[in-house]
Design a protein around this motif. Structure first.
Motif, PDB file in Angstrom:
ATOM      1  N   LEU A 705       0.696  -1.221  -0.173  1.00 24.97           N
ATOM      2  CA  LEU A 705       0.054  -0.081   0.124  1.00 24.97           C
ATOM      3  C   LEU A 705       0.872   1.291   0.034  1.00 24.97           C
ATOM      4  O   LEU A 705       0.290   2.153  -0.519  1.00 24.97           O
ATOM      5  CB  LEU A 705      -0.990   0.051   1.214  1.00 24.97           C
ATOM      6  N   THR A 706       2.077   1.174   0.407  1.00 26.32           N
ATOM      7  CA  THR A 706       2.995   2.323   0.258  1.00 26.32           C
ATOM      8  C   THR A 706       3.799   2.314  -0.881  1.00 26.32           C
ATOM      9  O   THR A 706       4.639   3.137  -0.980  1.00 26.32           O
ATOM     10  CB  THR A 706       3.989   2.333   1.457  1.00 26.32           C
ATOM     11  N   ALA A 707       3.551   1.269  -1.918  1.00 28.75           N
ATOM     12  CA  ALA A 707       4.281   1.503  -3.127  1.00 28.75           C
ATOM     13  C   ALA A 707       3.295   2.235  -4.127  1.00 28.75           C
ATOM     14  O   ALA A 707       1.987   2.086  -3.982  1.00 28.75           O
ATOM     15  CB  ALA A 707       4.439   0.052  -3.742  1.00 28.75           C
ATOM     16  N   ALA A 708       3.892   3.189  -4.813  1.00 26.55           N
ATOM     17  CA  ALA A 708       3.331   4.411  -5.455  1.00 26.55           C
ATOM     18  C   ALA A 708       2.521   3.594  -6.882  1.00 26.55           C
ATOM     19  O   ALA A 708       3.188   2.886  -7.452  1.00 26.55           O
ATOM     20  CB  ALA A 708       4.084   5.466  -5.874  1.00 26.55           C
ATOM     21  N   HIS A 709       1.617   4.389  -7.570  1.00 26.00           N
ATOM     22  CA  HIS A 709       1.470   4.269  -8.841  1.00 26.00           C
ATOM     23  C   HIS A 709       2.229   5.189  -9.567  1.00 26.00           C
ATOM     24  O   HIS A 709       2.709   5.816  -9.248  1.00 26.00           O
ATOM     25  CB  HIS A 709      -0.131   4.690  -9.051  1.00 26.00           C
ATOM     26  N   SER A 710       2.265   4.738 -10.930  1.00 24.38           N
ATOM     27  CA  SER A 710       2.793   5.559 -12.101  1.00 24.38           C
ATOM     28  C   SER A 710       1.561   6.047 -12.767  1.00 24.38           C
ATOM     29  O   SER A 710       1.248   5.358 -13.576  1.00 24.38           O
ATOM     30  CB  SER A 710       3.814   4.496 -12.907  1.00 24.38           C
ATOM     31  N   GLY A 711       1.449   7.322 -12.715  1.00 21.46           N
ATOM     32  CA  GLY A 711       0.280   7.873 -13.113  1.00 21.46           C
ATOM     33  C   GLY A 711      -1.076   7.454 -12.833  1.00 21.46           C
ATOM     34  O   GLY A 711      -1.306   7.397 -11.652  1.00 21.46           O
ATOM     35  N   THR A 712      -1.755   6.962 -13.879  1.00 18.26           N
ATOM     36  CA  THR A 712      -3.087   6.403 -13.632  1.00 18.26           C
ATOM     37  C   THR A 712      -3.024   5.217 -12.885  1.00 18.26           C
ATOM     38  O   THR A 712      -2.315   4.252 -13.127  1.00 18.26           O
ATOM     39  CB  THR A 712      -3.661   5.959 -14.847  1.00 18.26           C
ATOM     40  N   PRO A 713      -3.719   5.075 -11.859  1.00 19.42           N
ATOM     41  CA  PRO A 713      -3.650   3.743 -10.960  1.00 19.42           C
ATOM     42  C   PRO A 713      -3.986   2.557 -11.825  1.00 19.42           C
ATOM     43  O   PRO A 713      -3.673   1.434 -11.624  1.00 19.42           O
ATOM     44  CB  PRO A 713      -4.648   3.953  -9.581  1.00 19.42           C
ATOM     45  N   THR A 714      -4.901   2.382 -12.676  1.00 22.89           N
ATOM     46  CA  THR A 714      -5.353   1.517 -13.117  1.00 22.89           C
ATOM     47  C   THR A 714      -4.808   1.254 -14.751  1.00 22.89           C
ATOM     48  O   THR A 714      -4.929   2.545 -15.222  1.00 22.89           O
ATOM     49  CB  THR A 714      -6.888   1.309 -13.519  1.00 22.89           C
ATOM     50  N   ARG A 715      -4.555   0.070 -15.236  1.00 23.70           N
ATOM     51  CA  ARG A 715      -3.963   0.024 -16.797  1.00 23.70           C
ATOM     52  C   ARG A 715      -4.828  -1.094 -17.394  1.00 23.70           C
ATOM     53  O   ARG A 715      -5.244  -2.049 -16.673  1.00 23.70           O
ATOM     54  CB  ARG A 715      -2.509  -0.171 -16.661  1.00 23.70           C
TER      55      ARG A 715
END
Length: 912
Positions: A705-715
């Motif tokens: 949960l502390t790992a970030a998304h890269s831009g948009t959370p869903t792909r």
């Protein structure tokens, strides 16, 4: 929240017309109509509402936020929607005709009494509006504020409109709700019946008992006491009048009657008898021939006294008649005036409330010896009225104003109009001196044939109305403004409990660091979390990365690793990393409120600013290679340039800061507390409750949960190539089962650029980069730098020759090992070496060898994709907000000792 059927029944019950129904439906589907604003220099807050299942935004910490908190805990309120709608109203103007107004209420409420719109304003602002627009704003005989255009507009829609003053907020009650919030959780362990019965029996015998006596003498746990206070089982505390966090003053009562009687008796103040009055009773001290005596026992004819000097064990009988004769001859005098409890008629005192309010104000001004409203002559006149007055009732009666008096101003209106015009010219950016303003005022009066105000009177008049902000700017006004002793007594801004309010901030340390191979890796960035209640550092994160969302999430990872829990509220500045969607989603999951401090107001975060300043003065300044001298670079010669003395590495710096924050500073007596922060925290946990059930496990799920998304959370998942992240496809064999257009949540691993984590059908799997050979052993920060360089070169090449075949060869050349930045590689390696030993790096150990690795659902709890709706389209980032519910996760399991503490076999100071 109400279902659609319940809402339609409410429409029928409250006879809401169709236009009102359409407005209410639009409010519940579209949410806030405007983004989060701070137009009046207010503190913005993001509040996690359990009742609404989403984050609510307040534009003022002292006006709107208390209203939201109160409605959140009000059983009669079913739903609450901040900034619900913007309405176009037609209202009568001050000179007749119609005026068009736009109005956005603060709250829309679905209550047991109907549909309600509420607008909250400060009392001073309401009074100013009432004086400027009395045809719109006014207060009735019941002291209720009204805004006529809005009331008439919403009445036609079947909605009640209320204009409320901030003075109506029950501040003490709201502070108690915040104090008891941890005991409202479902996972709170119940109070043992034996403890509840023991406390009830104790109160039945003694009727009232101090809280500290229960904890220190009777052996009760503070957690059990406050749980019983919340449930009102066998113990009574007036939550609307008594502050629970003031444990030194907290008294628990047997029942309501006992509490009311005791509080009324305590409010009656005592006064001192005159020195010419002596009452002989036990404990009274007097002087006879200069020697002190104390009355031990009194009888009908004599009193037994004990000398306080010499042989203090001797007891001497004194006849009462002899004492009276000696006192009349002034041979015997009272050592100190004795206290007397006054008696007065309460009904007679409060019969004239208007005059009583003025009498109380006058009494405070007489005690202070000055008045901002009246002159010295008025103070002297009031003091003359109080001559010989001994009781409070007589004091208030003497200061009650009499009717009549000449209220006509002494200066003509024309002179005051010219003075007001001179004031407008004075409060400008030209920053004219008062003498120049007075000269202009005298000239204007002379041209008008008027006698000007005296110079001393004009100076005193204009100084009270001088605006530093208009003359010298906002920053100078903030610097010159007085610092309040207590910012907000009813709701302490810094919190009262450990982990309640945490301040977070970044700074680039004035220190150059070296690596294993490279002699200069540059300056690191320090991110720190400071406790507002104890002034203790809770966590920190130091790396070469600039301030970003990842550094804040890594700080939260270190917070749980050290403390086994998370804060209730974090206070942040207005940096872009503190408004990121990833941070807001993390706070929504763990019910963490966010408060964004005012712009250019560093005193709002004085706790963390002081910690950063002390770190530079006490730690960084003593290290070789510090660049503090470079703040004035022209005075630094080459012989003393810090670049020649670099000796510290990142792990060594981390060990030094760890030692300073958690051992040196925490064990040093704090000047504000009068004790060490560690001792102060132990005392708070003992007297205010340890709340040991509020814990968060430091496990793989939390690290995920502390790992970030890269831009948009869903792909969107491509069944042949995988998920596309940062210009590259990542693949896991399970993704071949995806349906066309199926989406999945993706989180990145900052410590490994070759993998990402994909939540595919409630299972977290590790996806490997398809072009992974060049990324093996690389960090994501390196990948981002290379991607930016690739984009820059691609744009440059396209401008020169869009169809040149050399572009492909240049692009391929970017990914050769010789192109990687050695200095960036060394920085990331240093950070990885440090935090890998602390267990703060890769979420899944299999990410190091990620070929077809995945975690089954039984091994890692799934994270619902609906969490992604928690922060998307929120009001501070978009005009509309999603109305979908936010599942709130607050882990409260027993911590695993193998995961909550770092490996004891690792020596954190190995790198010194």
């Amino acid at each position: 929240m109400l279902s659609d059927a319940e809402l339609e029944r409410a429409f029928v019950d409250w006879r809401v017309p169709e236009t009102g129904r359409q407005l209410i439906r639009r409010i519940r589907t579209e949410g806030p109509v405007r983004s989060l604003q701070s137009r009046m220099d207010t503190v913005r807050t993001r509040f996690i509402s359990t009742k609404m299942g989403r984050a609510l935004y307040a534009e003022s910490r002292t006006v709107e936020l208390p209203a939201i908190v109160f409605r959140e805990n009000d059983k009669g309120t079913r739903e609450l929607w901040p900034q619900p709608c913007m309405v176009d109203m037609m209202a009568s103007g001050p000179r007749g005709g119609q005026t068009r107004l736009q109005h956005t209420p603060d709250l829309f409420l679905l209550t047991d009494e109907g549909f309600v719109m509420e607008e909250w304003r400060e009392e001073a602002r309401l009074q100013r509006l009432a004086s400027e627009r009395p045809h719109h704003f006014f207060k009735d005989q019941e002291q209720v504020w009204h805004y006529l255009p809005a009331e008439e507009h919403f009445k036609r829609l079947g909605i009640i409109y209320r204009l409320r003053s901030a003075d109506e907020h029950p501040r003490v009650y709201l502070a108690n709700l915040s104090f008891l919030a941890d005991y409202n959780r479902e996972d709170t362990p119940p109070v043992p019946p034996s403890e509840a019965q023991r406390l009830a029996k104790l109160l039945k015998d003694q009727h009232l008992v101090a809280h500290l006596s229960l904890v220190h003498r009777n052996g009760f746990q503070a957690d059990h006491v406050f749980q019983l206070v919340l449930s009102q089982q066998g113990v009574y505390v007036d939550l609307w009048a008594q502050r629970l966090d003031l444990v030194d003053e907290l008294i628990l009562y047997e029942d309501w009657v006992t509490a009311q009687a005791d509080m009324l008796l305590r409010r009656a103040p005592s006064f001192e008898r005159p020195t010419n009055v002596l009452v002989i009773e036990s404990g009274v001290k007097f002087l006879y021939e200069g020697r002190p005596y104390e009355v031990v026992l009194t009888g009908s004819t004599e009193a037994t006294c004990r000398p306080l000097s010499g042989n203090s064990d001797a007891h001497i009988p004194f006849p009462l008649s002899l004492i009276e004769q000696l006192f009349e001859r002034e041979k015997l005098t009272a050592e100190t005036p004795s206290k007397v409890e006054p008696e007065y008629d309460l009904d007679q005192v409060i019969c004239n409330k208007v005059g009583l309010a003025e009498a109380i104000t006058r009494s405070e001004e007489v005690s202070a010896g000055m008045s901002l409203r009246k002159g010295k002559r008025s103070i002297q006149r009031w003091q003359a009225k109080l001559a010989g007055v001994t009781s409070i009732q007589e004091r208030l009666e003497a200061l009650t104003p009499a009717k009549g008096g000449n209220r006509t101003p002494r200066l003509p209106k024309e002179v005051m109009d010219l003075a007001a015009k001179a004031l407008l010219e004075h409060n400008t950016a030209s920053n004219r001196p008062i003498s120049s303003t007075y000269s202009s005022f005298v000239t204007a009066c002379d041209e008008a044939g008027l006698r000007p105000m005296a110079q001393s009177s004009f100076y005193e008049w204009i100084r009270l109305r001088e605006s530093v902000e208009k003359r010298e700017g906002k920053r100078k006004d903030y610097q010159k403004a007085p610092i309040p002793l207590v910012f907000d007594y009813e709701h302490p801004v810094h919190g009262v409990l450990p982990h309640e309010v945490i301040y977070i901030d970044h700074t680039i340390l004035n220190l150059l660091l070296r690596g294993i191979d490279l002699p200069d890796l540059g300056k690191p960035t320090l991110t720190i979390a400071t406790d507002g209640a104890t002034s203790q550092t809770r966590a920190f994160y130091v790396s070469y990365s600039p301030a970003c969302t990842e550094t804040v999430l890594m700080l939260m990872r270190d917070y749980v690793r050290r403390n086994g829990r998370l804060p209730k509220m974090i206070v942040l500045d207005n940096g872009s990393e503190f408004h990121s969607e990833a941070l807001k989603q993390f706070c929504s999951i763990f019910s963490i409120h966010i408060r964004w401090r005012r712009r250019a107001k560093p005193r709002d975060s004085s706790r963390v600013e002081r910690a950063l300043g002390a770190t530079e003065v006490e730690v960084i300044a003593a290290m070789d290679g510090n660049t503090i001298c470079l703040k004035d670079p022209r005075m630094v010669s080459a012989a003393v340039n810090p670049k020649h003395f670099i000796s510290w590495t990142l792990p060594a710096l981390h060990g030094a800061l760890d030692e300073y924050f958690f051992r040196v500073h925490a064990a040093r007596i704090h000047p504000r507390l009068g004790m060490t922060p560690i001792d102060h925290e132990k005392r708070l946990l003992l007297e205010c409750g340890s709340r040991s059930h509020v814990i968060v496990r430091y496990d793989q799920l939390f690290k995920l949960l502390t790992a970030a998304h890269s831009g948009t959370p869903t792909r969107v998942i491509d069944r042949q190539r995988g998920v596309f992240v940062d210009g590259m496809y990542y693949w896991n064999d399970m993704l071949s089962r995806a349906k066309p257009g199926e989406k999945a949540e993706v989180r990145t691993e900052m410590w490994a650029a070759s993998v990402v984590y994909v939540c595919f059908r409630d299972q977290w799997v590790i996806a490997q980069a398809r072009d992974g050979r060049s990324l093996e052993g690389r960090f994501r920060c390196e990948l981002e730098i290379q991607r930016r360089e690739e984009n820059r070169r691609r744009r440059t090449a396209a401008q020169k020759d869009r169809h040149n075949p050399n572009i492909a060869r240049k692009k391929i050349a970017l990914w050769t090992p010789e192109r990687w930045d050695e200095r960036l590689r060394e920085q990331a390696s240093e950070a990885n070496y440090l935090y890998e030993r602390l267990g703060m790096t890769k979420v899944m150990p299999e990410a190091a060898h990620a070929q077809k690795a995945r975690f089954e659902q039984s091994e890692l709890a799934p994270l619902s994709p609906r969490l992604l709706d928690a922060v998307q389209q929120e009001p501070d980032s978009s005009p509309s907000s999603s109305a979908s519910s936010v599942p709130l996760l607050a882990p409260a399991e027993t911590p695993d000792p193998d995961t909550t503490q770092p490996d004891e076999s690792v020596d954190e100071h190995e790198y010194f």
